[in-house]
Enzyme design. Structure first.
Site, PDB file in Angstrom:
ATOM      1  N   ASP A  61       0.856  -1.040  -0.018  1.00 21.75           N
ATOM      2  CA  ASP A  61       0.026   0.031   0.051  1.00 21.75           C
ATOM      3  C   ASP A  61       0.627   1.139   0.143  1.00 21.75           C
ATOM      4  OD1 ASP A  61      -1.469   2.299   0.753  1.00 21.75           O
ATOM      5  OD2 ASP A  61      -2.907   0.897   2.080  1.00 21.75           O
ATOM      6  N   SER A 141      -1.952  13.142 -15.066  1.00 21.16           N
ATOM      7  CA  SER A 141      -3.087  13.175 -15.807  1.00 21.16           C
ATOM      8  C   SER A 141      -3.117  14.396 -16.572  1.00 21.16           C
ATOM      9  CB  SER A 141      -4.384  13.240 -14.961  1.00 21.16           C
ATOM     10  OG  SER A 141      -5.521  13.518 -15.568  1.00 21.16           O
ATOM     11  N   TYR A 154      -8.371  15.985  -6.961  1.00 17.95           N
ATOM     12  CA  TYR A 154      -7.641  15.269  -8.101  1.00 17.95           C
ATOM     13  C   TYR A 154      -6.816  15.921  -8.950  1.00 17.95           C
ATOM     14  CZ  TYR A 154      -6.843  11.786 -11.924  1.00 17.95           C
ATOM     15  OH  TYR A 154      -6.133  10.984 -12.674  1.00 17.95           O
ATOM     16  N   LYS A 158      -2.444  15.902  -9.320  1.00 25.25           N
ATOM     17  CA  LYS A 158      -1.684  15.505 -10.547  1.00 25.25           C
ATOM     18  C   LYS A 158      -0.951  16.524 -10.780  1.00 25.25           C
ATOM     19  CE  LYS A 158      -3.165  11.305 -10.939  1.00 25.25           C
ATOM     20  NZ  LYS A 158      -2.323  10.139 -10.733  1.00 25.25           N
TER      21      LYS A 158
HETATM   22  N1  LIG Z   1      -8.278   6.011 -16.348  1.00 24.88           N
HETATM   23  C1  LIG Z   1      -8.081   7.387 -16.924  1.00 24.88           C
HETATM   24  O1  LIG Z   1      -8.844   7.939 -17.875  1.00 24.88           O
HETATM   25  C2  LIG Z   1      -6.904   8.105 -16.352  1.00 24.88           C
HETATM   26  C3  LIG Z   1      -6.757   9.338 -17.080  1.00 24.88           C
HETATM   27  C4  LIG Z   1      -5.593  10.276 -16.394  1.00 24.88           C
HETATM   28  C5  LIG Z   1      -4.952   9.617 -15.243  1.00 24.88           C
HETATM   29  N2  LIG Z   1      -5.093   8.249 -14.882  1.00 24.88           N
HETATM   30  C6  LIG Z   1      -4.387   7.857 -13.661  1.00 24.88           C
HETATM   31  O2  LIG Z   1      -3.772   6.593 -14.086  1.00 24.88           O
HETATM   32  C7  LIG Z   1      -3.656   5.681 -12.995  1.00 24.88           C
HETATM   33  C8  LIG Z   1      -4.405   4.644 -12.966  1.00 24.88           C
HETATM   34  O3  LIG Z   1      -5.832   4.739 -12.926  1.00 24.88           O
HETATM   35  P1  LIG Z   1      -6.587   3.540 -13.786  1.00 24.88           P
HETATM   36  O4  LIG Z   1      -7.627   4.175 -14.344  1.00 24.88           O
HETATM   37  O5  LIG Z   1      -6.037   2.596 -13.850  1.00 24.88           O
HETATM   38  O6  LIG Z   1      -7.615   3.454 -12.158  1.00 24.88           O
HETATM   39  P2  LIG Z   1      -7.923   1.764 -11.658  1.00 24.88           P
HETATM   40  O7  LIG Z   1      -8.815   2.211 -10.540  1.00 24.88           O
HETATM   41  O8  LIG Z   1      -8.198   0.929 -12.578  1.00 24.88           O
HETATM   42  O9  LIG Z   1      -6.500   1.412 -11.034  1.00 24.88           O
HETATM   43  C9  LIG Z   1      -5.954   1.908  -9.883  1.00 24.88           C
HETATM   44  C10 LIG Z   1      -5.006   0.868  -9.051  1.00 24.88           C
HETATM   45  O10 LIG Z   1      -4.351   1.778  -7.887  1.00 24.88           O
HETATM   46  C11 LIG Z   1      -4.366   0.953  -6.889  1.00 24.88           C
HETATM   47  N3  LIG Z   1      -4.315   1.549  -5.823  1.00 24.88           N
HETATM   48  C12 LIG Z   1      -4.965   2.603  -5.035  1.00 24.88           C
HETATM   49  N4  LIG Z   1      -4.563   2.656  -3.940  1.00 24.88           N
HETATM   50  C13 LIG Z   1      -3.480   2.159  -3.613  1.00 24.88           C
HETATM   51  C14 LIG Z   1      -2.730   2.166  -2.631  1.00 24.88           C
HETATM   52  N5  LIG Z   1      -2.840   3.126  -1.602  1.00 24.88           N
HETATM   53  N6  LIG Z   1      -1.444   1.428  -2.717  1.00 24.88           N
HETATM   54  C15 LIG Z   1      -1.170   0.707  -3.984  1.00 24.88           C
HETATM   55  N7  LIG Z   1      -2.105   0.743  -4.915  1.00 24.88           N
HETATM   56  C16 LIG Z   1      -3.188   1.359  -4.915  1.00 24.88           C
HETATM   57  C17 LIG Z   1      -5.760   0.077  -7.108  1.00 24.88           C
HETATM   58  O11 LIG Z   1      -5.868  -0.911  -6.252  1.00 24.88           O
HETATM   59  C18 LIG Z   1      -5.875  -0.085  -8.558  1.00 24.88           C
HETATM   60  O12 LIG Z   1      -5.223  -1.323  -8.909  1.00 24.88           O
HETATM   61  C19 LIG Z   1      -4.015   6.867 -11.604  1.00 24.88           C
HETATM   62  O13 LIG Z   1      -2.952   7.315 -11.001  1.00 24.88           O
HETATM   63  C20 LIG Z   1      -5.071   7.541 -12.337  1.00 24.88           C
HETATM   64  O14 LIG Z   1      -5.153   8.935 -11.597  1.00 24.88           O
HETATM   65  C21 LIG Z   1      -6.314   7.595 -15.275  1.00 24.88           C
END
Ligand SMILES: NC(=O)c1ccc[n+]([C@@H]2O[C@H](COP(=O)([O-])OP(=O)(O)OC[C@H]3O[C@@H](n4cnc5c(N)ncnc54)[C@H](O)[C@@H]3O)[C@@H](O)[C@H]2O)c1
Length: 259
Positions: A61, A141, A154, A158
């Site tokens: 974590d 992001s 959020y 970022k």
């Molecule tokens: N999906 C999008 O469109 C998007 C766009 C811009 C940025 N992001 C960024 O990309 C990254 C991944 O996002 P995603 O869309 O795959 O989300 P997701 O929710 O599918 O995956 C996030 C992962 O992070 C893990 N996580 C959460 N808290 C945690 C902790 N304390 N310790 C370890 N792991 C932890 C979760 O268990 C999960 O597996 C994030 O940083 C998000 O902000 C996503």
């Protein structure tokens, strides 16, 4: 492109992190997949092995700053070598009007999205400095550059990651350590699915319509796949990008065209 390298990816149990881990492994890296639970970390490592790569699971974590060094050391032991590449992908999202923002939700998000990145970098850097070799890629992001309404926590988290990327790049350049960010736009993961469902509930529309409307703002007219983000990370983590540091690369189909 990454043969012989060892990569540690946080948030690798699902969504973008899982896609990044698979992509780095497909380019030849041994990949330590790390997420909050052993179950999802193990499943992601099994995916890599099933695809013919080298995957190892470490449950961690990222909010547990004091355990970051032990998680990296455990991963390095499993992979049989020191960490060359750190990818910080773990992240949380929530949206709320600013006046309704709950301190606990805000602090939880900052603990993962900001302090989690600081903790992992702080733990990884000493060994990279000694070896005068390392690549750090933070998943930020496009909203870190141009935050959306109702997303002050959020978006600013970022922005903090992008700022921290630049500061570290300046500090660690003399040690031959590259630090960059990748800024996804719209990737249909659980995070996006939850967001589309919430907006649909609030507006009486279908989640698919919400997603389609979001994509309409993207010049290329499509969302990104986790593998699109993975390819950008693989490039920045490779020696092909040896003269790129302190940058934040948008991978967003043209949705965002500001620096
Ligand atoms: N999906 C999008 O469109 C998007 C766009 C811009 C940025 N992001 C960024 O990309 C990254 C991944 O996002 P995603 O869309 O795959 O989300 P997701 O929710 O599918 O995956 C996030 C992962 O992070 C893990 N996580 C959460 N808290 C945690 C902790 N304390 N310790 C370890 N792991 C932890 C979760 O268990 C999960 O597996 C994030 O940083 C998000 O902000 C996503």
């Amino acid at each position: 492109m990454l043969e012989g390298a060892v990569a540690f990816v946080t948030g690798a149990g699902s969504g973008i992190g899982r896609g990044v881990a698979l992509c780095l492994a497909s380019h030849g890296a041994a990949v330590i997949v790390s997420d909050v639970s052993a179950e999802i970390s193990d499943a992601a490592a099994a995916d890599i092995k099933a695809a013919g790569g080298r995957g190892f699971a470490v449950a961690h974590d990222v909010t547990q700053w004091e355990k970051a060094a032990a998680a990296l050391a455990h991963g390095a032991r499993l992979a049989g070598g020191p960490i060359d590449i750190l990818v910080n992908c773990a992240g949380l999202y929530f949206s709320a009007p600013f006046h309704e923002l709950l301190p606990e939700a805000h602090e939880r998000l900052y603990a993962v999205n900001v302090s989690g990145v600081f903790a992992m970098c702080q733990a990884a850097i000493p060994d990279m400095k000694v070896r005068r070799h390392g690549k750090i890629v933070n998943i930020a992001s496009v909203s870190g550059k141009d935050p959306f309404a109702r997303s002050a926590s959020y978006g600013s988290s970022k922005s903090a990651v992008i700022g921290m990327t630049k500061s570290l790049a300046k500090e660690l350049g003399p040690y031959n350590i590259n630090v960059n960010s990748v800024c996804p736009g719209l990737v249909y993961t659980k995070m996006q699915e939850d967001q589309c469902r919430r907006i649909a509930d609030e507006t009486g529309r279908q989640p698919e319509d919400v997603w389609r409307q979001r994509l309409a703002a993207v010049p290329l007219g499509r969302g990104q796949e986790p593998s699109d983000i993975g390819e950008a990370v693989a490039f920045l983590a490779s020696d092909r990008a040896r003269n790129i540091t302190g940058q934040s690369l948008n991978v967003c189909g043209g949705q965002q065209m500001m620096d």
